[in-house]
Write a protein that holds these residues in place. Structure first.
Motif: not given
Lengths: 217, 217
Positions: A125-154
């Motif tokens: 929580g200390t460094d906002p830049l660091l937090r954002e960079a971590g969030d950006r890395a996680f966002a890649v995984l998050r987007d991939a998960a989005e595509r993954l669950v889209a394979l399932m019935p709604a």
DNA sequence: TGTACATCAGTGAACGCGCGTTCACTGATGTAC
DNA sequence: TGTACATCAGTGAACGCGCGTTCACTGATGTAC
């Protein structure tokens, strides 16, 4: 002393070159050698071949240098994950598998970055830049998960964010315990990649994937 | 200065009491305060109220003290997990869930032990005693996994060791990223216990549990 | 029970060392005109 | 193109500090007889 080729900046002959970047390299080398706690500001200066006062022109103190290493680590990490995910090609399940392998590869080949990012005791929580960079890395995984669950019935789709957190935790756990490139690694009767792949397969089967939506090949 | 009540030894009035144990407490207090890298041998002596030379009667150096903290941590950890597992009662699935919750509870309530055990940079292969203590903690999980896969039909049972490694990794990943009791915790839209419980449920469903063998309630 | 002795936990003074940090400075680079 | 000046990266000397470690020692506890 090696100059990186990937960063695109190269040594700009200015007094003694690009000291800021050299100090980051010094920190990485020293972390790799003696662990994240095992280097000092003076060490970094010595490694870079400058006087002990020189680093103060670029970083407030040792923690600022370490935070910068972690920041750069998250940026490389995000880039590596993005490449591995490759926008879900050739198909979502294969790309998802590649994503996990890339995470493990990063922990193995860049243990110094990995330590700085996750174990150096920098409060997220200390460094906002660091937090954002971590969030950006996680966002890649998050987007991939989005595509993954889209394979399932709604109906009955799990939340993508939960899936992303699950896979992140599993991968991070395996990487931390068994997949390190340094002495902190525990032994394992199989490669960490296999352990992860099996876990993700079982997990996805538990979600019903691949399944009703049909395997995408 | 607090004297623990759980250890059963208490202060034995001998010169200045049980210094060895007091130094371990000092290390824990200082780790909790400033992180695993944030204390020195002299700090521990000061905290314990003895001269800087006194710790040398009990530990070779700072690393030996830290390793002892980790050792004690693994012992408590194993004991806590054993209690939570409760020999598979009231039923295997419930007990397994309790096991995971106990892991997270340990990471939250004892972040100093947790740091010393997993993040202090003590190479796991270095100290045989430490390795054995870690193995004993893992053995609790491993035995539980054994009981869990025994619920499945004999053909197609996954190896219990793999299941144990998967659950350990997942739990460790969640604990490391989100379940810490200190500043290193990342924020999460739900309690880590829920995240873990959902992950284990999905994973077990992927294994076909509870299923053909019938739910044990 | 008492005495002499061995053991050993903790003392306190001392040391060399390297770290973090400051300071006025030097000298190379960049820029205004 | 040239000159004067501003900027700023890196110097090197200096400082106080606390750490790790050693040493001969002290004094309490335990034990042999």
């Amino acid at each position: 002393m090696k100059w990186g080729k990937g960063g695109g900046q190269g040594p700009r002959g200015y007094h003694h070159g690009n000291l800021r970047e050299t100090l980051v390299r010094a920190a990485l080398a020293l972390i790799a050698e003696k662990g994240p706690a095992g280097f000092t500001f003076a060490d970094a200066a010595r490694w870079a071949g400058v006087s002990p006062a020189a680093p103060y022109r670029h970083f407030r103190d040792r923690d600022a240098l370490l935070a910068n290493v972690a920041l750069q680590g998250f940026e490389r990490f995000a880039a590596m994950l993005t490449t591995a995910w490759n926008d879900g090609k050739p198909d979502v399940l294969t790309a998802f598998d590649n994503l996990g392998k890339a995470y493990l590869a990063f922990a193995r080949t860049e243990p110094a970055y990995y330590s700085a990012m996750f174990e150096a005791g920098i409060a997220p929580g200390t460094d906002p830049l660091l937090r954002e960079a971590g969030d950006r890395a996680f966002a890649v995984l998050r987007d991939a998960a989005e595509r993954l669950v889209a394979l399932m019935p709604a109906q009955g789709r799990p939340p993508a964010s939960m899936v992303a957190l699950h896979v992140w935790s599993m991968t991070h756990g395996i990487a931390s315990l068994f997949g390190r490139g340094d002495a902190a690694r525990r032994s394992l009767p199989m490669p960490p990649e296999e352990l992860l792949e099996a876990a993700v397969l079982i997990y996805l089967r538990g979600l019903g994937l691949p399944g009703d939506a049909g395997p995408p090949r």
